[in-house]
Design an enzyme around this catalytic site. Structure first.
Site, PDB file in Angstrom:
ATOM      1  N   CYS A  94     -43.140  40.250  51.432  1.00  0.00           N
ATOM      2  CA  CYS A  94     -42.944  38.932  52.052  1.00  0.00           C
ATOM      3  C   CYS A  94     -41.693  38.242  51.525  1.00  0.00           C
ATOM      4  O   CYS A  94     -41.136  37.383  52.189  1.00  0.00           O
ATOM      5  CB  CYS A  94     -44.176  38.066  51.845  1.00  0.00           C
ATOM      6  SG  CYS A  94     -44.545  37.671  50.134  1.00  0.00           S
ATOM      7  N   ARG A 119     -40.213  36.022  60.547  1.00  0.00           N
ATOM      8  CA  ARG A 119     -40.866  34.736  60.225  1.00  0.00           C
ATOM      9  C   ARG A 119     -40.489  33.701  61.272  1.00  0.00           C
ATOM     10  O   ARG A 119     -41.320  32.903  61.702  1.00  0.00           O
ATOM     11  CB  ARG A 119     -40.451  34.230  58.830  1.00  0.00           C
ATOM     12  CG  ARG A 119     -40.819  35.105  57.650  1.00  0.00           C
ATOM     13  CD  ARG A 119     -42.292  35.318  57.505  1.00  0.00           C
ATOM     14  NE  ARG A 119     -43.052  34.065  57.477  1.00  0.00           N
ATOM     15  CZ  ARG A 119     -43.095  33.217  56.451  1.00  0.00           C
ATOM     16  NH1 ARG A 119     -42.455  33.484  55.331  1.00  0.00           N
ATOM     17  NH2 ARG A 119     -43.812  32.100  56.517  1.00  0.00           N
TER      18      ARG A 119
END
Ligand code: CP
Ligand code: NVA
Length: 329
Positions: free
Chosen positions: A270, A315
């Protein structure tokens, strides 16, 4: 599919069909952006971004998504607002709900984002709490889909701290999408039994498989996707580094581990990540413990299997899809 006015607090609240819809929408919005097609359908709306913790990706993704959709975004950082100090979360929620059309929250407690959702009356999105990081998982799922063509049956092996926001949320995402999920960590860092059981229940209806194991060989075998996260998360004390390193060093994602996954496996993280000495914390840990890579080595991070920057870009597109789906009538 209608997600108008829905909150995104955890993916547990969303059906596989709803998650698929968000991923399809994200792919469409990504394509539109690449072609230069305008998507400013939310002109005149305003959203507020509440951050009690630092952020690069989540903040920027929400801001750029808001601007691309024609909206204005107000950022409230860890200092400068009254929230939590002079004003309760409940009162803050009711004030912000009168001024804004949507609220993003990143912070310490899942209860805070739940309280904001309950009392604001506007769509509220979880931008990371100690428990969950749902917008990240949407980006991860989109990235896997882009590289592997589908999600069902894909094996995702997660190495590292499996009991925090990323470990929990990846397990939920995998369960919902019919994936094979193996969390590999010492038992003390496994997700709670309560969450694991919930995910196993979901898995029973989607065909997913959920395995928690300390056995690295079992987890990496036939893995299509290898994932890790930082060993110490935002909000945790610096004093936990020593113990965490001892516990998790055997679970580091390095070339030897990647070589045991499927040949065409991809690596996800991430971010931010400690994979070299180019960060302040990375350097401090090196001086204390002599390690130049932590949860992932430089070789894997920079290697050909790493798709971490595709993931970071996604994202934006997935967060835009969440805003669009919950705000456009
Ligand atoms: N992955 C992620 O949430 O990154 P930021 O902390 O930069 O928002
Ligand atoms: N587990 C990490 C994720 C950062 C995006 C943290 O909470 O710090």
């Amino acid at each position: 599919m209608n997600l108008y006015k829905r909150n995104l607090l955890t993916l547990l609240d969303f059906s596989p069909e709803e998650i698929n819809y968000l991923l399809d929408l994200a792919a469409e919005l990504k394509d539109a952006k690449k072609r230069g097609i305008k998507t400013n359908v939310l002109e005149g709306k305003n959203i507020v971004l509440l951050f009690e913790k630092d952020s690069t990706r989540t903040r920027c993704a929400f801001e750029v998504a808001a601007y691309d959709l024609g909206m204005h975004a107000t950022y409230l950082g860890p200092t400068g607002s009254q929230m939590g100090k002079k004003e309760s979360i409940k009162d803050t929620a009711r004030v912000l709900g009168r001024m804004f059309d949507g609220i993003e929250y990143r912070g310490f407690k899942q209860e805070t984002v739940e309280c904001l959702a309950k009392y604001s009356g506007v769509p509220t999105w979880n931008g990371l709490t100690e428990k969950y990081h749902p917008t990240q998982i949407l980006a991860d799922l989109l990235t896997i889909r882009e590289h592997k063509g589908h999600l069902a049956g894909i094996k995702m092996a997660y190495f590292g701290d499996a009991r925090y926001n990323m470990g929990n949320s990846l397990m939920i995402g995998a369960a919902k999408m019919g994936m094979k999920f193996a969390a590999c960590a010492p038992k003390a860092l496994w997700p709670t039994e309560e969450l694991t059981n919930k995910c196993k229940e979901v898995a029973a209806s989607t065909g997913a498989e959920i395995v928690l194991t300390e056995n690295i060989e079992e987890a990496i075998k036939d893995a299509d996707v290898v994932v890790t996260d930082v060993w110490v998360s935002m909000g945790e004390a610096d004093s936990v580094w020593e113990e965490r390193i001892k516990m998790l060093l055997p679970y580091q994602v390095n070339s030897a581990l990647m070589a045991k996954a499927k040949e065409d496996a991809i690596f996800l993280h991430c971010l931010p990540s400690f994979h070299n000495l180019e960060t302040k914390i990375g350097m401090e840990v090196y001086e204390k413990f002599g390690l130049d890579g932590l949860e992932v080595t430089e070789e894997v991070f920079e290697g050909s299997k790493s798709v971490v920057f595709d993931e970071a870009e996604n994202r934006l597109h997935t967060i835009k899809a969440v805003i669009y789906a919950t705000m456009v009538r």
